[in-house]
Design a protein around this motif. Structure first.
Motif, PDB file in Angstrom:
ATOM      1  N   THR A  37       0.761  -1.477  -0.329  1.00 28.80           N
ATOM      2  CA  THR A  37      -0.531   0.685  -0.234  1.00 28.80           C
ATOM      3  C   THR A  37       0.875   1.107   0.169  1.00 28.80           C
ATOM      4  O   THR A  37       0.580   2.557   0.409  1.00 28.80           O
ATOM      5  N   THR A  54      -7.958   3.960  -4.624  1.00 27.09           N
ATOM      6  CA  THR A  54      -6.701   4.825  -5.606  1.00 27.09           C
ATOM      7  C   THR A  54      -6.694   5.197  -5.757  1.00 27.09           C
ATOM      8  O   THR A  54      -7.699   5.772  -6.114  1.00 27.09           O
ATOM      9  N   ARG A  75      -4.732   4.184  -1.192  1.00 26.54           N
ATOM     10  CA  ARG A  75      -2.959   4.778  -1.771  1.00 26.54           C
ATOM     11  C   ARG A  75      -2.094   5.044  -3.164  1.00 26.54           C
ATOM     12  O   ARG A  75      -3.877   5.307  -4.186  1.00 26.54           O
TER      13      ARG A  75
END
Length: 446
Positions: free
Chosen positions: A165, A222, A252
């Motif tokens: 991550t 993300t 992330r």
């Protein structure tokens, strides 16, 4: 050319021979299964396009067999035969995977039509599976195309970061594939089913940073932030203040820049605190001119993808065409190569992509040409000029109505649309008073 496969599961010898003769007359290579185990084995190994179930079994038993066969050959289209038409039984078999359900009393012509319809369904399923395979390849490790040492290193790094991550910085020139690698990282992550958000720095600068960043963080797991160095210094400082506030969220961070991040920080174009707060792995994507050995592989991959998406026949590359590509520096990198392949596919006049099909910057400037080649090029230019003028007048008369224009031109609507794409024309350009830009006049993409 090999015939498509078909499988018949029918216990009655007379009916089995009847189906076999019909399938052969329709261009199939039929095989008969004697029991369910053999049926499933044939479905897995022969990848049939059509499977015929002509059994006296009860609908529930037949439905169970249909479901098992569908798992073994998901692209196949199944035909089921019932002793007599029953609405509930037909619905049950359809839900189990039967494309068509016929009564045993169906005449030859109806059976023939059913086989043809099932074959079309199977062909569409096969095309859909191929599109899904291409999409998985595009966003998976296979989507990072190239045999060069640099791209092998990129794939190894992405694979190593699959379950991590930690933030990732991707840098390289425009058009090198930073977004693609970011998407591959997201797809290879353990939580790839979660959404991802792609946010350009200029978009973040157009709204209050705190709100824009919060919306992006809440929407995805993300966050791909493009061209961080292009943010004004004040916004970079505020971004550095905002990042710690979102540490508790399972986000992330993937950030892209045009140059190596530490070098940008040394030159004052990137806030050093961002590098410190989002410290992680950096991935460098080299320009295409530094990995020309990857050009043929990329060209083949783009050709396969574009032909499948547009239902075009797959052409081959002439050796001279590949040579042209290998001797061109590709200032627009992979993005420019894709556009070049697309143009070649649009203007190609045969099953082979020739150097003259490529955009003019890619073609050799002083390559010797035979008289026949000069004639073909002159003919191509005359035809292209005629087509362009004809299309402009035709579409203007019908104010961008493709259906009406195709009717007047006496051609299929799909054929007219392909011709419009070939000349980079859009029907919308003729529905409002706006000067149309020719492809040579359009501003370059960033």
């Amino acid at each position: 050319m090999a015939r498509p496969e078909a499988v018949i599961f029918c216990r009655d010898a007379t009916d089995r021979e009847r189906w076999s003769n019909l399938l052969q007359s329709e261009g199939f290579a039929p095989a008969a299964a004697a029991n369910p185990a053999e049926l499933l084995d044939l479905a897995r190994t022969r990848k049939p396009r059509v499977i015929v179930f002509d059994l006296p079994d009860t609908p529930p038993a037949l439905a169970e067999l249909l479901e098992r066969t569908a798992r073994a050959a998901p692209a196949a289209a199944s035909l089921a035969v019932l002793e007599e038409e029953q609405e509930n039984a037909t619905r049950l078999l359809s839900e189990a995977g039967a494309v068509l359900v016929l009564p045993r009393s169906a005449e030859e012509n109806l059976r023939r039509c059913a086989v043809a319809a099932a074959a079309r369904v199977a062909q569409e399923r096969g095309s859909l599976q191929e599109l899904r395979r291409l999409e998985r390849r595009r966003v998976g490790l296979e989507g990072i195309v190239g045999k060069s040492a640099a791209m092998e290193g990129v794939r190894e790094t992405v694979e190593r970061l699959a379950l991590s991550t930690e933030p990732v910085w991707i840098f390289g020139e425009p058009g090198t594939g930073k977004t693609l690698v970011g998407r591959v990282l997201h797809e290879s992550w353990g939580r790839a089913e979660a959404p991802w958000v792609r946010l350009a720095a200029e978009e973040l600068a157009k709204q209050p940073l705190e709100r824009g960043l919060l919306q992006a963080v809440e929407a995805g797991r993300t966050l791909l932030l493009h061209h961080v160095e292009s943010l004004p210094h004040g916004l970079q400082e505020r971004l550095a203040e905002e990042v710690p506030r979102h540490r508790h969220r399972a986000v992330r961070w993937i950030l892209t820049t045009l140059e190596e991040p530490r070098r940008l920080a040394e030159r004052g174009r990137l806030d050093p605190r961002l590098l410190e707060l989002l410290a992680g792995t950096s991935i460098y994507l080299p320009p295409l001119r530094e990995r020309l050995e990857d050009v043929p592989l990329l060209a083949y991959a783009f050709t396969e993808e574009l032909c499948l998406l547009n239902a075009w026949p797959l052409p081959r590359f002439a050796r001279e065409t590949i040579d042209c590509m290998l001797h061109y520096p590709w200032p627009g990198n992979v993005r420019e190569l894709r556009h070049a392949v697309e143009q070649a596919l649009l203007v190609a006049g045969g099953p082979e992509l020739r150097p003259e099909d490529l955009p003019s910057p890619v073609r050799p400037r002083e390559a010797p040409r035979a008289e026949a080649q000069r004639f073909r090029e002159a003919k191509r230019e005359v035809i292209a000029h005629f087509e362009l003028r004809y299309l402009e007048r035709l579409m203007a008369r019908h104010r961008g109505n493709v259906t009406a224009a195709a009717r007047e031109a006496g051609m299929l609507r799909s054929a007219l649309q392909r011709l419009l794409r070939k000349h980079h024309m859009r029907s919308a350009d003729f529905r409002r008073p706006r000067e149309r830009l020719h492809v040579a006049e359009r501003p370059p993409q960033e």
